[in-house]
Design an enzyme around this catalytic site. Structure first.
Site, PDB file in Angstrom:
ATOM      1  N   ASP A  79       0.868  -1.209  -0.084  1.00  0.00           N
ATOM      2  CA  ASP A  79      -0.124   0.182  -0.053  1.00  0.00           C
ATOM      3  C   ASP A  79       0.918   1.247   0.106  1.00  0.00           C
ATOM      4  OD1 ASP A  79      -1.731   2.376   1.033  1.00  0.00           O
ATOM      5  OD2 ASP A  79      -3.041   0.692   1.209  1.00  0.00           O
ATOM      6  N   ILE A  80       0.502   2.184  -0.878  1.00  0.00           N
ATOM      7  CA  ILE A  80       1.444   3.452  -0.973  1.00  0.00           C
ATOM      8  C   ILE A  80       1.362   4.446   0.252  1.00  0.00           C
ATOM      9  CG2 ILE A  80      -0.243   4.945  -2.236  1.00  0.00           C
ATOM     10  CD1 ILE A  80       3.517   4.040  -3.409  1.00  0.00           C
ATOM     11  N   HIS A 135     -10.008  -5.698  -2.903  1.00  0.00           N
ATOM     12  CA  HIS A 135      -8.657  -5.860  -2.021  1.00  0.00           C
ATOM     13  C   HIS A 135      -8.820  -6.118  -0.671  1.00  0.00           C
ATOM     14  CE1 HIS A 135      -9.396  -1.656  -2.243  1.00  0.00           C
ATOM     15  NE2 HIS A 135      -8.960  -1.684  -1.110  1.00  0.00           N
ATOM     16  N   HIS A 186      -6.478  -5.716   2.863  1.00  0.00           N
ATOM     17  CA  HIS A 186      -5.626  -5.012   3.080  1.00  0.00           C
ATOM     18  C   HIS A 186      -4.940  -6.143   4.205  1.00  0.00           C
ATOM     19  CE1 HIS A 186      -6.329  -0.652   2.553  1.00  0.00           C
ATOM     20  NE2 HIS A 186      -7.546  -1.061   2.297  1.00  0.00           N
ATOM     21  N   GLU A 204     -12.130   3.463  -1.507  1.00  0.00           N
ATOM     22  CA  GLU A 204     -11.524   4.255  -2.352  1.00  0.00           C
ATOM     23  C   GLU A 204     -11.223   3.847  -3.493  1.00  0.00           C
ATOM     24  OE1 GLU A 204      -7.699   5.693  -0.463  1.00  0.00           O
ATOM     25  OE2 GLU A 204      -6.942   5.814  -2.321  1.00  0.00           O
TER      26      GLU A 204
HETATM   27  P1  5GP Z   1      -9.833   1.457   0.348  1.00  0.00           P
HETATM   28  O1  5GP Z   1     -10.290   1.318  -1.142  1.00  0.00           O
HETATM   29  O2  5GP Z   1      -9.727  -0.144   0.873  1.00  0.00           O
HETATM   30  O3  5GP Z   1     -10.610   2.204   1.073  1.00  0.00           O
HETATM   31  O4  5GP Z   1      -8.509   1.940   0.147  1.00  0.00           O
HETATM   32  C1  5GP Z   1      -7.524   1.766  -0.881  1.00  0.00           C
HETATM   33  C2  5GP Z   1      -6.234   1.563  -0.478  1.00  0.00           C
HETATM   34  O5  5GP Z   1      -5.257   1.609  -1.683  1.00  0.00           O
HETATM   35  C3  5GP Z   1      -5.395   2.952   0.407  1.00  0.00           C
HETATM   36  O6  5GP Z   1      -5.000   2.212   1.407  1.00  0.00           O
HETATM   37  C4  5GP Z   1      -4.435   3.450  -0.530  1.00  0.00           C
HETATM   38  O7  5GP Z   1      -3.419   4.070   0.027  1.00  0.00           O
HETATM   39  C5  5GP Z   1      -4.181   2.499  -1.637  1.00  0.00           C
HETATM   40  N1  5GP Z   1      -3.819   2.838  -2.999  1.00  0.00           N
HETATM   41  C6  5GP Z   1      -4.541   3.782  -3.749  1.00  0.00           C
HETATM   42  N2  5GP Z   1      -3.935   3.956  -4.710  1.00  0.00           N
HETATM   43  C7  5GP Z   1      -2.984   3.545  -4.862  1.00  0.00           C
HETATM   44  C8  5GP Z   1      -1.919   3.238  -5.718  1.00  0.00           C
HETATM   45  O8  5GP Z   1      -1.952   3.622  -6.782  1.00  0.00           O
HETATM   46  N3  5GP Z   1      -0.916   2.351  -5.352  1.00  0.00           N
HETATM   47  C9  5GP Z   1      -0.871   1.835  -4.351  1.00  0.00           C
HETATM   48  N4  5GP Z   1       0.292   0.902  -3.967  1.00  0.00           N
HETATM   49  N5  5GP Z   1      -1.694   1.808  -3.348  1.00  0.00           N
HETATM   50  C10 5GP Z   1      -2.703   2.735  -3.645  1.00  0.00           C
END
Ligand code: 5GP
Length: 132
Positions: A29-30, A93, A95, A88
Site C-alpha cells: 500500500d502506497i 482488495h 489489506h 477508495e
Molecule cells: P480502500 O479502497 O480499501 O478504502 O483503500 C484503498 C487503498 O489503496 C488505500 O490504503 C490507498 O493507500 C491504496 N492505494 C490507492 N492508490 C494506490 C496506488 O496507486 N498504489 C498503491 N500501491 N496503493 C494505492
C-alpha cells in the site's frame, strides 16, 4: 477503463510487488499504516469484494494467508490484521497490516511516509520470506 489496480497488475503503473500468481497479485500500500502493509487483489477486476465467486474468495484467502505469513516473518508483530474496505479504489482488495496492537488497524491513523528505497526494501524482505 481499467482500475488503477488493474493498471498496476499490467505494469502500466509502478508498484512494489510482493507476490503474484496467475490469479492474484500482492503489492505494498502506497500509504501504509505500518511497514509491511500489503494489498492483495484478484487479477479479475471486480469492485465489491463480496461479488467475487466463492472459489475466488477461497483461493484469494489462501493466497493472502501465504503473504500474511511472510509479512509476519519479515516484520515481527503480534498478528497480521486483515481488513476489507474498498471505499477508495473500486477493485476488490484485502489489506494485510502487521499489528502490535488493535489501534494499528485504524484507517484514520496518519500514514507512514517512506522513501522509494524503503518501499523496495520492504517488498523484497517480504518476498524473500515467501516459500520459493
Ligand atoms: P480502500 O479502497 O480499501 O478504502 O483503500 C484503498 C487503498 O489503496 C488505500 O490504503 C490507498 O493507500 C491504496 N492505494 C490507492 N492508490 C494506490 C496506488 O496507486 N498504489 C498503491 N500501491 N496503493 C494505492
Amino acid at each position: 477503463m481499467a482500475s488503477i489496480f488493474s493498471r498496476i497488475v499490467a505494469g502500466e503503473i509502478p508498484s512494489y510487488k510482493v507476490a503474484e500468481d496467475d490469479k492474484f497479485f500482492a503489492f505494498l500500500d502506497i500509504n501504509p499504516l505500518a511497514k509491511g502493509h500489503t494489498l492483495v487483489i484478484p487479477k479479475r477486476e471486480v469492485d465489491y469484494f463480496f461479488d467475487l465467486t466463492d472459489e475466488e474468495i477461497g483461493a484469494m484467502q489462501i493466497f493472502a494467508k501465504k503473504v500474511a505469513t511472510a509479512i509476519k516473518e519479515a516484520f515481527p508483530c503480534v498478528k497480521v490484521g486483515q481488513a476489507v474496505l474498498g471505499l477508495e479504489v473500486p477493485h476488490a482488495h484485502i489489506h494485510l497490516v502487521p499489528m502490535q496492537s488493535e489501534k494499528d488497524m485504524l484507517f484514520t491513523n496518519p500514514k507512514l511516509k517512506l522513501t522509494a528505497e524503503e518501499f523496495a526494501e520492504i517488498a523484497q524482505k517480504i518476498n524473500s520470506c515467501l516459500p520459493q
